[in-house]
Write a protein that holds these residues in place. Structure first.
Motif, PDB file in Angstrom:
ATOM      1  N   ALA A   1       0.854  -1.195   0.000  1.00 26.46           N
ATOM      2  CA  ALA A   1       0.000   0.000   0.000  1.00 26.46           C
ATOM      3  C   ALA A   1       0.888   1.243   0.000  1.00 26.46           C
ATOM      4  O   ALA A   1       0.863   2.072   0.911  1.00 26.46           O
ATOM      5  CB  ALA A   1      -0.916  -0.007   1.218  1.00 26.46           C
ATOM      6  N   ASP A   2       1.698   1.375  -1.066  1.00 23.70           N
ATOM      7  CA  ASP A   2       2.675   2.466  -1.129  1.00 23.70           C
ATOM      8  C   ASP A   2       2.304   3.524  -2.162  1.00 23.70           C
ATOM      9  O   ASP A   2       3.072   4.451  -2.417  1.00 23.70           O
ATOM     10  CB  ASP A   2       4.069   1.924  -1.427  1.00 23.70           C
ATOM     11  CG  ASP A   2       4.149   1.133  -2.729  1.00 23.70           C
ATOM     12  OD1 ASP A   2       3.081   0.876  -3.332  1.00 23.70           O
ATOM     13  OD2 ASP A   2       5.264   0.765  -3.138  1.00 23.70           O
ATOM     14  N   GLU A   3       1.125   3.416  -2.779  1.00 19.82           N
ATOM     15  CA  GLU A   3       0.702   4.407  -3.772  1.00 19.82           C
ATOM     16  C   GLU A   3       0.356   5.732  -3.085  1.00 19.82           C
ATOM     17  O   GLU A   3      -0.235   5.759  -1.997  1.00 19.82           O
ATOM     18  CB  GLU A   3      -0.512   3.910  -4.544  1.00 19.82           C
ATOM     19  CG  GLU A   3      -0.206   2.773  -5.509  1.00 19.82           C
ATOM     20  CD  GLU A   3      -0.259   1.395  -4.856  1.00 19.82           C
ATOM     21  OE1 GLU A   3      -0.093   0.395  -5.556  1.00 19.82           O
ATOM     22  OE2 GLU A   3      -0.471   1.343  -3.616  1.00 19.82           O
ATOM     23  N   VAL A   4       0.728   6.828  -3.724  1.00 15.92           N
ATOM     24  CA  VAL A   4       0.371   8.171  -3.267  1.00 15.92           C
ATOM     25  C   VAL A   4      -0.642   8.707  -4.278  1.00 15.92           C
ATOM     26  O   VAL A   4      -0.248   9.161  -5.358  1.00 15.92           O
ATOM     27  CB  VAL A   4       1.607   9.095  -3.202  1.00 15.92           C
ATOM     28  CG1 VAL A   4       1.214  10.468  -2.651  1.00 15.92           C
ATOM     29  CG2 VAL A   4       2.712   8.463  -2.363  1.00 15.92           C
ATOM     30  N   PRO A   5      -1.928   8.650  -3.969  1.00 17.25           N
ATOM     31  CA  PRO A   5      -2.936   9.007  -4.979  1.00 17.25           C
ATOM     32  C   PRO A   5      -2.732  10.400  -5.574  1.00 17.25           C
ATOM     33  O   PRO A   5      -2.635  10.550  -6.792  1.00 17.25           O
ATOM     34  CB  PRO A   5      -4.248   8.896  -4.197  1.00 17.25           C
ATOM     35  CG  PRO A   5      -3.964   7.864  -3.157  1.00 17.25           C
ATOM     36  CD  PRO A   5      -2.551   8.121  -2.742  1.00 17.25           C
ATOM     37  N   PHE A   6      -2.673  11.429  -4.728  1.00 17.52           N
ATOM     38  CA  PHE A   6      -2.394  12.795  -5.187  1.00 17.52           C
ATOM     39  C   PHE A   6      -1.146  13.263  -4.457  1.00 17.52           C
ATOM     40  O   PHE A   6      -1.173  13.581  -3.272  1.00 17.52           O
ATOM     41  CB  PHE A   6      -3.574  13.712  -4.902  1.00 17.52           C
ATOM     42  CG  PHE A   6      -3.397  15.147  -5.378  1.00 17.52           C
ATOM     43  CD1 PHE A   6      -2.312  15.553  -6.139  1.00 17.52           C
ATOM     44  CD2 PHE A   6      -4.354  16.108  -5.063  1.00 17.52           C
ATOM     45  CE1 PHE A   6      -2.152  16.868  -6.569  1.00 17.52           C
ATOM     46  CE2 PHE A   6      -4.209  17.430  -5.483  1.00 17.52           C
ATOM     47  CZ  PHE A   6      -3.111  17.812  -6.233  1.00 17.52           C
TER      48      PHE A   6
END
Length: 369
Positions: A40-45
């Protein structure tokens, strides 16, 4: 604005066109592991922080363009202090309903974990690290930036996100985009020669040489023949390494701030930076068509006199420090509706209204003809 098209395609999502659609896309980026690494390493914005000195490039308040306020966040534009123009009337978006709407939207994104909790305090280096990642596994879903070259080896995954509507019912004619283009035509990236300069003819020979075609090419791209190859018919090919930030042997050029002139008769091949910019700009053609370059933007040539500029600057210190400190609190914790009336009253008391009047005076004076 740039969005990860590879992630959109993988998740079966369409390009968002409204704020609500963007929220749904960012939520999917956060929860559905679009980079496929099981983390869970995604940075959406991947939002840049808001500086209390004003609104510079790359900040999230380009979303004001979704509501019909045309920003101009580059360089010396008074847009950095909140000044805008709409149909010839000067205002300050810091006290506008449109500004409040953007603040509330950004708060909603942070509240849902779609903007990093420390976004308002992070250093730019942290944002860059997430943007380029390891060059293999993308982390950023969306950023506000310059061109897809910001993502370096990951740039093929990203495309420019056209200016969004605030809601589906927002008229197409109300959607605009940041209009900083005239700055690049009339900015101070050239040479001025003092009228009292000694040996003026010798100075002019140097200037003339700088503005010659081949010297201009070398200023902008790099040395011939090491960085740029040249043929006899004014055709130049730029070396790939000029666009690789990791290279140990960078091209020797002053880049876009140069004193020179590359004529239309010159053909430049492999200019990856310009190609990326043209591709990004093309996403905003429709929005730019809604912008009148005089009636909806403070022209870059509008300049207050010394005394009024001092007044404006002094007022800005109090206005921006208060407004942007409050803005950061609202984005993090909410509460903009409850605070709004007192906030606007405070801004007017510390010089915002005076600044608007001064800018209106100079706007009228400079554009009357």
């Amino acid at each position: 604005m740039f969005i990860n098209k590879t992630w959109l395609d993988k998740l079966g999502l369409k390009m968002p066109t409204t704020w609500d659609e963007l929220t749904k896309v960012l939520t999917a980026f956060k929860t559905q592991d679009p980079n496929g690494n099981g983390k869970a390493d995604e940075v959406p914005f991947n939002m840049r922080r808001i500086d209390t000195t004003g609104f510079s490039l790359w900040n999230p308040f380009v979303l004001l363009n979704s509501l019909g306020i045309t920003t101009s966040f580059a360089g010396t534009s008074p847009s950095f202090q909140g000044i805008y123009v709409k149909d010839g009337k000067v205002g300050n978006f810091l006290e506008s309903d449109e500004y409040k709407s953007v603040v509330k939207y950004l708060h909603s994104l942070m509240e849902q974990g779609l903007i990093p909790a420390d976004a308002l305090t992070r250093e730019d280096s942290a944002i860059t690290a997430d943007t380029v990642s390891d060059g293999k596994t993308a982390k950023s879903g969306m950023i506000v930036g310059w061109a897809t070259t910001d993502f370096e080896k990951l740039q093929d995954q990203y495309v420019a996100l056209p200016s969004l509507k605030a809601t589906a019912s927002t008229p197409d004619s109300e959607v605009t985009w940041d209009a900083s283009q005239d700055l690049t035509e009339l900015s101070n990236h050239a040479i001025a020669v003092s009228k009292n300069a000694p040996n003026k003819e010798a100075v002019y020979k140097v200037v003339n040489a700088l503005y010659s075609e081949k010297v201009s090419i070398q200023q902008y791209y790099g040395d011939i023949p090491e960085d740029v190859t040249s043929s006899d018919n004014s055709t130049y090919t730029v070396n790939d390494r000029c666009f690789d930030s990791s290279t140990k042997d960078p091209c020797k050029a002053t880049a876009d701030r140069f004193a020179g002139w590359i004529p239309d008769s010159a053909t430049i091949k492999n200019d990856k930076a310009s190609e990326a910019l043209r591709e990004a700009d093309s996403a905003y053609t429709k929005a730019f068509a809604n912008v009148d370059e005089t009636k909806d933007v403070m022209p870059i040539y509008v300049r207050p006199d010394v005394d009024d500029q001092t007044t404006i600057t002094n007022n800005n210190t109090a206005v921006l420090n208060y407004a942007l400190t409050k803005t950061a609190t609202w984005i993090q914790k909410g509460g903009v509706d409850a605070d709004w009336d007192a906030y606007v009253k405070k801004l007017d008391s510390v010089g915002l209204t005076q600044n608007v009047k001064l800018w209106q005076k100079y706007y009228d004076e400079y554009t009357k003809n």
